[in-house]
Scaffold this active site. Structure first.
Site: not given
Length: 165
Positions: A10-13
């Site tokens: 998913g979002c790497f943040w």
């Protein structure tokens, strides 16, 4: 010894923020991997035409954290049965994956996922591949949740307190 593994979920943040809190993880950097465009921009990756996935490079000291432990952490913070979706993030750039350069890691990863697969009738949708390429993302994406702590994150960051051996 310092080793590296590349993971996507998913979002790497949120993935980066989570693994930055794990003892033994020395360094993380977010970027785009497995694609067919050299040095893509975030905007290009979001078009889903480059085949890149948002990925976190994790450099870790295997005296303090094992690859198995890193895999256990990843498995608990993503939905391993979801294809191209984690949380509210949808698209092939959000697919889940584990990418390696060390041949010994391939065996460990595949054995880990086989054991997990044998525990459930649902198909695990985490791709496992040799790292083909990794392009570091734009600076504003690096440590994004440290700079923007109230931003969206699909990862339950409190789970990083759990220890795996």
């Amino acid at each position: 010894m310092i080793k590296s593994i590349w993971i996507a979920g998913g979002c790497f943040w949120g993935i980066q923020k989570y693994f930055d809190s794990i003892i033994g993880v020395n360094h993380t950097v977010v970027g785009y991997s497995q694609g067919n465009v050299i040095n893509p921009s975030y905007e290009q990756v979001c078009t889903q035409t480059t085949n890149h996935t948002e990925t976190v490079q994790i450099d870790y000291d295997d005296r303090f954290v094992s690859l198995i432990s890193i895999l256990e952490h990843l498995y608990q913070i993503i939905d391993p049965f979801s294809l191209n979706k984690q949380g509210d993030d949808v698209g092939s750039q959000y697919r889940s994956g584990i990418y390696y350069v060390d041949h010994d890691d391939e065996f460990i990863i595949k054995d880990f996922l086989l054991k997990k697969q044998n525990q459930t009738p649902k198909k695990i949708m985490i791709e496992v591949e040799r790292l083909r390429n990794f392009n570091i993302a734009e600076e504003y994406h690096q440590k994004y949740l440290d700079k923007n702590p109230n931003s969206y994150c699909h990862v339950d960051l409190s789970l990083s307190k759990k220890e795996f051996r």
